[in-house]
Design a protein around this motif. Sequence first.
Motif, PDB file in Angstrom:
ATOM      1  N   UNK A 108       0.835  -1.196   0.000  1.00  0.00           N
ATOM      2  CA  UNK A 108       0.000   0.000   0.000  1.00  0.00           C
ATOM      3  C   UNK A 108       0.873   1.249   0.000  1.00  0.00           C
ATOM      4  N   UNK A 109       0.982   1.908  -1.134  1.00  0.00           N
ATOM      5  CA  UNK A 109       1.849   3.078  -1.243  1.00  0.00           C
ATOM      6  C   UNK A 109       1.343   4.231  -0.386  1.00  0.00           C
ATOM      7  N   UNK A 111      13.145   8.321   0.318  1.00  0.00           N
ATOM      8  CA  UNK A 111      13.151   7.505  -0.883  1.00  0.00           C
ATOM      9  C   UNK A 111      11.829   6.768  -0.998  1.00  0.00           C
ATOM     10  N   UNK A 112      11.134   6.986  -2.075  1.00  0.00           N
ATOM     11  CA  UNK A 112       9.920   6.254  -2.359  1.00  0.00           C
ATOM     12  C   UNK A 112      10.129   5.543  -3.691  1.00  0.00           C
ATOM     13  N   UNK A 113      10.184   4.231  -3.652  1.00  0.00           N
ATOM     14  CA  UNK A 113      10.428   3.452  -4.865  1.00  0.00           C
ATOM     15  C   UNK A 113       9.198   2.610  -5.174  1.00  0.00           C
ATOM     16  N   UNK A 114       8.855   2.518  -6.427  1.00  0.00           N
ATOM     17  CA  UNK A 114       7.770   1.657  -6.854  1.00  0.00           C
ATOM     18  C   UNK A 114       8.359   0.595  -7.772  1.00  0.00           C
ATOM     19  N   UNK A 115       8.217  -0.656  -7.387  1.00  0.00           N
ATOM     20  CA  UNK A 115       8.777  -1.741  -8.185  1.00  0.00           C
ATOM     21  C   UNK A 115       7.729  -2.249  -9.158  1.00  0.00           C
ATOM     22  N   UNK A 116       8.083  -2.258 -10.432  1.00  0.00           N
ATOM     23  CA  UNK A 116       7.176  -2.747 -11.473  1.00  0.00           C
ATOM     24  C   UNK A 116       7.957  -3.690 -12.366  1.00  0.00           C
TER      25      UNK A 116
END
Length: 235
Positions: free
Chosen positions: A157-158, A229-234
Amino acid sequence: AAYPDHLKAPYLGPDTSFRIMLDAWGFAWNDQQQKELLQKLEFIPFQGKVDLKSPQQVFWLCCQGKKDEHNGLPEMPTRWYFCRQIALVDRSWVKTYALPQRAYIGPTSMDPEMAFLMTNMAQVDRQSLVLDPYVGTGSILIAAAARGAHTMGADIDVRVIKQGKQCPRTGKTLDIYSNYQQYGLQHPVGLIRMDVHTYPFRDGLREVGLSLIYISWFLSLTIFRSGYAYLVCVP
């Protein structure tokens, strides 16, 4: 009585003050019972003086297993322990890290005592890098950071890791970083939005979003650089 005399002697001598504490698990003794228990310990050759305020030696008589119909505990064998106190735990940190005083919490935030127990069992120290794949509001990471570790969190949950919530009193946004600031701890290496059930760390991974830290660089060099740092892995 079976304990060797030469090992007991340093703690029972005439120049040593002492106190005996009573502790019962699952039940309680009344005043008369406590007095009778202390009298039964007269066979121990104490030579020093009793000092209830600042004794040099503190001994404990503990009992476990007596049944009390009101405590709801299962039946268990009665066991007695007599021991010498060698240290006391400083529990002031329990109040310091208590959830009611924490800036950013949620309905499933882990109790701080449990979080500290987990980091202790994992032998977390200043050389550790701790990743919590279900970070939520960061309870485990706070405990790890308090032990000096570098920390990193992930959650599916971002909104939990990036948006946080608004403080009803000040109107400011509260998030995991707010907890780190509250306790004066080093910020996490990074917070990643990912689903650990889909094997996110894999070939062909792209990073989308704001990143002030390269996680792979940190993992290879074990160098810490503070930042958000906010990273979204796709895929």
